[in-house]
Design an enzyme around this catalytic site. Structure first.
Site, PDB file in Angstrom:
ATOM      1  N   ASP A 179       0.832  -1.200   0.000  1.00 51.64           N
ATOM      2  CA  ASP A 179       0.000   0.000   0.000  1.00 51.64           C
ATOM      3  C   ASP A 179       0.867   1.251   0.000  1.00 51.64           C
ATOM      4  O   ASP A 179       1.893   1.313   0.691  1.00 51.64           O
ATOM      5  CB  ASP A 179      -0.887  -0.025   1.250  1.00 51.64           C
ATOM      6  CG  ASP A 179      -1.837   1.143   1.303  1.00 51.64           C
ATOM      7  OD1 ASP A 179      -2.681   1.243   0.401  1.00 51.64           O
ATOM      8  OD2 ASP A 179      -1.731   1.959   2.249  1.00 51.64           O
ATOM      9  N   GLU A 200       1.324  -0.639  -5.159  1.00 54.03           N
ATOM     10  CA  GLU A 200       0.203   0.206  -5.561  1.00 54.03           C
ATOM     11  C   GLU A 200       0.755   1.494  -6.174  1.00 54.03           C
ATOM     12  O   GLU A 200       0.934   2.497  -5.498  1.00 54.03           O
ATOM     13  CB  GLU A 200      -0.688   0.535  -4.361  1.00 54.03           C
ATOM     14  CG  GLU A 200      -1.892   1.380  -4.736  1.00 54.03           C
ATOM     15  CD  GLU A 200      -2.472   2.144  -3.545  1.00 54.03           C
ATOM     16  OE1 GLU A 200      -3.575   2.689  -3.698  1.00 54.03           O
ATOM     17  OE2 GLU A 200      -1.823   2.206  -2.490  1.00 54.03           O
TER      18      GLU A 200
END
Length: 842
Positions: free
Chosen positions: A545, A574
């Site tokens: 993330d 990401e």
């Protein structure tokens, strides 16, 4: 989590070139620049040796292009050319009032927000960087008094490129490449002139050189578009290798050749021909040293079909661990439960975000057979560690699985006796063991499993953060977090959110040595749970993330640690836009391939903003060219995710920028109802594209049964299950069997043909008039032909070169048509908004 930054557009400003005025400005700034810290330098490419005698002396060296070296920069930037060919650039920014610190981030430093600090000089902030010639993107990054990090396009720079979030990245152009923007260089094939300033080969970058898995080496040379007729790579030991055009972008053409393993230790250069001119590059390169690292990705990831799961919303397998209160699974989404709103909250402010539905790992175990029948082979789980939220991006503790996913009530006792700084004190709770049981069951059915790693920040209930709040600078965790002030206590939260305290950063990654060790200990715990050196009982990798919030050196070292535990582990980040700097073999194996989604949806889903198949082909070819082949084959090719509106709702609301204007709570004019049947047909075409294109397809849970919804929170409804009907919303009582069956057939197609997973890619036809795209996937003797029609009309196309391809072609996907008789092939008939697939081979 949504990726940061969401960037604002800059204002239009005038441009001018470097000259006497810039030198004067540089002199004025020297005193200020001297006060700055180390000047970050981007290394310049250099030759290994002068041309060797074995290379043909009769071929002249490519002459240097005539013309001035210039810089195309806005009024806020001063650029001065240095003796080594680089440009020293001074960036000035008038930051918003209340800015505490500012940095310069860009394509030249992997968008690292800590790499180039700016110094405050009166009302301006000043930063300096040495950059090589070329096109560079940049943003100014500020941190406010409240700790919020904000990204800004240069307001005095009118030149920008779309950043994918409704804003733009600012652009500077340095050197002769700036002329291309002004149209001063008009190349023409066959005119006997080669513009040498555009000729480039940088063996340190994978886009120019890659060590392939079979011992071969791929080399590329960049030249000005429409400037060269022929290129060959001349090696010291193995002779000459003709090069072919690998692709184009707006300015350049890329020529490519594959050198055999025997050339690994030799040297090479390039010979270019155009009209009457033949010349060689002045540099001689060595295959023995100085090249980009060999890029290797897990083989299994190339065969993966991903399925993304938010555990709380997938399936409730046992009520024994349900949170209190738990929202009824089949309840109408927009209707409040009896306990919701009693404290004055409304749906979007904020009770919908606090809902818990009781999904757990027993539910996943119960539905593994469903996933097997669906045809997916790899599971990506949103965060699963202890946390009070449904999404769990605000971790209370990385050490333990959330108790509502396993055994309720087992967390507090474990945390009370454990020391976060000593992993020998960590225990295994009942919830942890339920997760390990799930892993064992999933792997027994052939699934790979990766977890969401959120290592940039934690939740406000994390024991380390609570200890810092309680004990201040006396806490052993005092250096973990980005604390701005101790009295009163102030700290940085991710994106300015106080309940997401961010770890303190340094130029090399996390600032705290103990925080770094904790992340490493957590990584090892879940990758090799029993610690016996055999990772087969652990997870198969990580999806990371907001990784761009942590400086790249952290990820480079962390990758080494992960691969030492399990060389076959998969690491995906990401990153929302092109990710060249993240995919060079040093950090990630892949990224979530949002540019694929943007291009595919723009072709199949948009109306007024629809692109042609030739434009789709160009965009995807540019991506294939940008990344090493090892990476391309395992990119996560998604259409939607927990951070976007559902794909079917995207298509029901066409012509929006990807992931923009899709939140009902923001007042967007958005149709959030169940879409029409025609929209679902277009989703099926996109799914077929996913399953036949290069890269690993990813399905967001519920897309296969037709779930719809605008962006967060409405894209995170509970999974629709036929055995749980009736649902309170009548539209949800019709699990779409047609959609589900299509997904099953499409995944079966990909699983059946290795060429679709690992084969080469070749565009055969991009028919803009009929809106048809035809491509070939080939692996050994196996060939798979894919024809996709995004128009509302039946299309009949004749594919160039197809008749000459040997083989007994058989239709393997799509309906038979009278035109499929052998004497009509290769004339292809494709129904509207549909696709057909043929195969030949063993």
């Amino acid at each position: 989590m949504p990726n940061t930054p969401r960037r604002e557009k800059g204002d239009v400003a005038s441009w001018r070139c470097d000259g006497v005025a810039s030198l004067m400005r540089a002199c004025i700034l020297r005193i200020a620049v001297a006060a700055l810290a180390v000047v970050p330098t981007v290394p310049m490419a250099s030759a290994d040796d002068p041309p060797a005698a074995i290379f043909p002396p009769e071929v002249p060296t490519l002459a240097k292009s005539e013309g001035p070296e210039r810089a195309l920069v806005p009024a806020s930037v001063t650029a001065t050319r240095r003796d080594d060919g680089s440009w020293r650039c001074f960036f000035r920014f008038e930051a918003p009032e209340g800015t505490r610190e500012a940095h310069l981030a860009g394509s030249f430093n992997e968008w690292n927000i800590n790499a180039v600090p700016m110094r405050r000089l009166g009302h301006l902030w000043l930063g300096v960087a040495d950059l090589p010639p070329g096109v560079h993107l940049y943003k100014f990054v500020t941190r406010d008094a409240d700790g919020a990090v904000r990204w800004h396009a240069d307001p005095r720079n009118g030149r920008g490129e779309d950043d994918g979030h409704g804003g733009s990245n600012s652009v500077v152009l340095l050197g002769r490449e700036a002329l291309l923007e002004e149209g001063d260089v008009a190349a023409q094939v066959g005119d006997g002139v080669i513009e040498s300033f555009a000729v480039r080969h940088d063996p340190a970058r994978p886009i120019f050189r890659q060590a392939l898995a079979d011992g071969e080496t791929m080399v590329r040379l960049r030249v000005l578009r429409d400037d060269v007729q022929q290129v060959e790579c001349l090696t010291e030991d193995d002779g000459s290798f003709p090069m072919h055009v690998a692709g184009h972008d707006a300015r350049f053409t890329w020529w490519e050749a594959t050198l055999p393993p025997t050339a690994r230790a030799g040297r090479y250069l390039f010979i270019l021909k155009d009209g009457s001119m033949t010349a060689r590059t002045s540099e001689v390169y060595s295959l023995e040293h100085g090249g980009a690292p060999a890029v290797r990705t897990p083989d299994w990831a190339k065969d993966a079909i991903w399925y993304q799961i938010m555990v709380d919303r997938f399936r409730n397998g046992t009520t024994a661990n349900d949170p209190d209160p738990v929202r009824p699974w089949t309840s109408e989404w927009y209707a409040p439960s009896v306990w919701e709103g009693r404290d004055g909250q409304s749906f979007y402010s904020y009770f919908v975000f606090g809902r818990l539905y009781g999904g757990d790992f027993q539910g996943l175990i119960d539905k593994l057979d469903y996933l097997k029948e669906l045809g997916v082979t790899a599971l990506y789980l949103n965060p699963v560690f202890q946390s009070p939220s449904h999404h769990k991006y605000n971790a209370t503790n990385y050490v333990h699985i959330d108790e509502h996913y396993g055994v309720v009530g087992d967390y507090a006792g474990a945390a009370a006796v454990e020391n976060l700084l000593d992993d020998s004190t960590w225990t295994w709770t009942g919830s942890d063991r339920v997760f390990l049981e799930f892993l064992k069951a999933a792997k027994a059915r052939g699934f790979r499993v990766i977890l969401d790693g959120v290592f940039n920040h934690v939740g406000a209930n994390h024991p380390a953060f609570l200890d810092v709040r309680r004990r201040g600078q006396g806490s052993p965790f005092a250096d973990w977090f980005a604390v701005r002030n101790w009295d009163p206590f102030e700290y940085d939260g991710w994106a300015g959110f106080g309940d997401l305290p961010a770890f303190a950063k340094s130029e090399s990654g996390l600032a705290s040595a103990t925080a770094l060790r904790h992340i490493y200990d957590v990584t090892r715990r879940w990758m090799d749970p029993d610690g016996d050196g055999d990772p087969s009982d652990g997870i198969d990798g990580w999806r990371l993330d907001v990784p761009n919030e942590i400086p790249l050196p952290f990820w480079i070292e962390w990758r080494k640690f992960v691969k030492a535990i399990n060389p076959d582990a998969y690491i995906s980040g990401e990153i929302w836009k092109r990710a060249d700097e993240w995919l060079d073999g040093r950090s990630f194996d892949a990224v979530m391939n949002y540019p694929f989604a943007e291009a595919a949806i723009a072709w199949v889903g948009h109306r007024a903003g629809k692109i042609t198949p030739s434009e789709l082909d160009r965009r995807l070819a540019e991506l294939r060219l940008a990344y090493p082949a090892e990476v391309t084959y395992c990119l996560m090719n998604l259409l939607d995710s927990h951070d976007t509106d559902r794909i079917v709702s995207m298509l029901a609301n066409p012509d929006r920028e990807y992931d923009r204007g899709n939140r009902e709570q923001d007042g967007a004019a958005y149709d959030a109802g169940k879409p029409a049947a025609e929209v679902y047909r277009r989703v099926r075409l996109l799914a077929l594209l996913q399953m036949t294109y290069v890269g690993a397809p990813m399905v967001y849970y519920g897309d296969e049964v037709g779930m719809w919804g605008s962006d967060d929170p409405n894209n995170r409804k509970p999974m629709l299950w036929k055995d749980l009907e009736p649902y309170e919303d009548p539209d949800e009582n019709q699990v779409m069997d047609e959609q589900l069956e299509f997904y099953r057939r499409a995944t079966a197609l990909r699983n059946r043909f290795p060429a679709l997973r690992r084969g080469s890619f070749q565009t055969l036809l991009a028919d803009d008039e009929q809106d048809v795209w035809v491509f070939l996937r080939e692996l050994g003797a196996e060939k798979v032909l894919v024809a996709l029609n995004a128009s509302d009309r039946q299309a009949t196309v004749s594919v160039p070169g197809l008749a000459a391809m040997e083989g007994d072609w058989k239709l393997v996907f799509g309906h038979h048509h009278p035109a499929d008789e052998p004497d009509r092939f290769p004339e292809l008939v494709i129904p509207p908004v549909s696709g057909r697939v043929w195969a030949t081979g063993p």
